[in-house]
Motif scaffolding. Sequence first.
Motif, mmCIF file in Angstrom:
data_model
loop_
_atom_site.group_PDB
_atom_site.id
_atom_site.type_symbol
_atom_site.label_atom_id
_atom_site.label_comp_id
_atom_site.label_asym_id
_atom_site.label_seq_id
_atom_site.Cartn_x
_atom_site.Cartn_y
_atom_site.Cartn_z
ATOM 1 N N ASP A 51 4.585 5.054 15.761
ATOM 2 C CA ASP A 51 3.576 5.720 16.529
ATOM 3 C C ASP A 51 2.581 6.432 15.611
ATOM 4 N N GLN A 52 3.226 7.069 14.362
ATOM 5 C CA GLN A 52 2.247 7.741 13.162
ATOM 6 C C GLN A 52 1.659 6.494 12.654
ATOM 7 N N PHE A 53 2.272 5.539 12.471
ATOM 8 C CA PHE A 53 1.594 4.413 11.379
ATOM 9 C C PHE A 53 0.288 4.013 12.512
ATOM 10 N N VAL A 54 0.372 3.878 13.529
ATOM 11 C CA VAL A 54 -0.798 3.569 14.453
ATOM 12 C C VAL A 54 -1.835 4.458 14.206
ATOM 13 N N VAL A 55 -1.443 5.957 14.232
ATOM 14 C CA VAL A 55 -2.613 7.006 13.857
ATOM 15 C C VAL A 55 -3.065 6.708 12.448
ATOM 16 N N ASP A 56 -2.251 6.625 11.368
ATOM 17 C CA ASP A 56 -2.791 6.218 10.162
ATOM 18 C C ASP A 56 -3.345 5.175 9.585
ATOM 19 N N TYR A 57 -2.987 3.902 10.433
ATOM 20 C CA TYR A 57 -3.780 2.816 10.244
ATOM 21 C C TYR A 57 -5.487 3.063 10.825
ATOM 22 N N ASN A 58 -5.401 3.665 12.017
ATOM 23 C CA ASN A 58 -6.658 3.964 12.384
ATOM 24 C C ASN A 58 -7.489 5.031 11.606
ATOM 25 N N ASN A 59 -6.731 5.752 10.893
ATOM 26 C CA ASN A 59 -7.358 6.610 10.081
ATOM 27 C C ASN A 59 -7.665 6.146 8.521
ATOM 28 N N ASN A 60 -7.297 4.745 8.529
ATOM 29 C CA ASN A 60 -7.604 3.908 7.296
ATOM 30 C C ASN A 60 -6.908 4.469 6.032
ATOM 31 N N ILE A 61 -5.914 5.048 6.146
ATOM 32 C CA ILE A 61 -5.021 5.591 4.991
ATOM 33 C C ILE A 61 -4.663 4.389 4.028
ATOM 34 N N PHE A 62 -4.416 3.200 4.360
ATOM 35 C CA PHE A 62 -3.786 2.334 3.591
ATOM 36 C C PHE A 62 -4.732 1.363 2.874
ATOM 37 N N ALA A 63 -5.978 2.051 2.727
ATOM 38 C CA ALA A 63 -7.211 1.151 1.964
ATOM 39 C C ALA A 63 -6.644 0.730 0.418
ATOM 40 N N ASN A 64 -5.685 1.320 -0.093
ATOM 41 C CA ASN A 64 -5.665 1.283 -1.635
ATOM 42 C C ASN A 64 -3.942 0.344 -1.650
ATOM 43 N N TYR A 65 -3.935 -0.326 -0.568
ATOM 44 C CA TYR A 65 -2.574 -1.414 -0.616
ATOM 45 C C TYR A 65 -2.598 -2.129 -1.527
ATOM 46 N N VAL A 66 -1.474 -2.276 -2.526
ATOM 47 C CA VAL A 66 -1.216 -2.878 -3.754
ATOM 48 C C VAL A 66 -0.352 -4.138 -3.199
ATOM 49 N N ALA A 67 -1.083 -5.533 -3.454
ATOM 50 C CA ALA A 67 -0.411 -6.666 -2.872
ATOM 51 C C ALA A 67 0.744 -6.957 -3.793
ATOM 52 N N TRP A 68 1.645 -7.573 -3.193
ATOM 53 C CA TRP A 68 2.928 -8.032 -3.822
ATOM 54 C C TRP A 68 3.400 -9.281 -3.097
ATOM 55 N N THR A 69 4.413 -9.837 -3.460
ATOM 56 C CA THR A 69 5.212 -10.867 -3.063
ATOM 57 C C THR A 69 6.691 -10.477 -2.877
ATOM 58 N N THR A 70 6.933 -10.655 -1.483
ATOM 59 C CA THR A 70 8.476 -10.196 -1.005
ATOM 60 C C THR A 70 9.343 -10.806 -1.644
ATOM 61 N N ARG A 71 10.777 -10.673 -1.592
ATOM 62 C CA ARG A 71 11.787 -11.347 -2.232
ATOM 63 C C ARG A 71 11.890 -12.755 -1.387
ATOM 64 N N TYR A 72 11.312 -12.784 -0.131
ATOM 65 C CA TYR A 72 11.485 -14.133 0.606
ATOM 66 C C TYR A 72 10.129 -15.149 0.495
ATOM 67 N N GLY A 73 9.458 -14.853 -0.600
ATOM 68 C CA GLY A 73 8.349 -15.530 -1.005
ATOM 69 C C GLY A 73 7.155 -15.413 -0.194
ATOM 70 N N VAL A 74 6.992 -14.321 0.614
ATOM 71 C CA VAL A 74 5.856 -13.884 1.527
ATOM 72 C C VAL A 74 4.921 -13.216 0.731
ATOM 73 N N ASP A 75 3.463 -13.523 0.666
ATOM 74 C CA ASP A 75 2.573 -12.766 -0.108
ATOM 75 C C ASP A 75 1.935 -11.562 0.883
ATOM 76 N N LEU A 76 2.276 -10.356 0.652
ATOM 77 C CA LEU A 76 1.431 -9.206 1.318
ATOM 78 C C LEU A 76 0.442 -8.843 0.514
#
Length: 116
Positions: A59-84
């Motif tokens: 629930d808090q994630f939705v609020v935080d996402y709508n407030n654009n607090i994740f703008a500085n997300y650092v890209a990475w590749t998971t151990r499963y080979g998925v690029d985020l």
Amino acid sequence: WNMGHLVAAQQGICYRRAGVEMIVSEDYYNTYGPGSKPERFISQAELEEIKDYFTTTLDQFVVDYNNNIFANYVAWTTRYGVDLNNVEDAFKFLPFHEGLHFGYIMAQRRALLSAI
């Protein structure tokens, strides 16, 4: 432990990777986060905390996402080979990760029920 891990994973994958303070404590994250494993029985109070976090953090994630607090997300590749590359990729990855752990939960449940 699996449910606690799912909460910690969501916090690390979304919040920590964006340089944003997590909702859960550092101690909680270290107990259930990457590299952790079930090492002890948990109390009823801890189980209630996990159950509460299981919904309130989303629930808090939705609020935080709508407030654009994740703008500085650092890209990475998971151990499963998925690029985020951003928090949207991260949030789309979470159901895959949850599916893996749900499979573990169901296997453990079957093993316990067959032992009875």
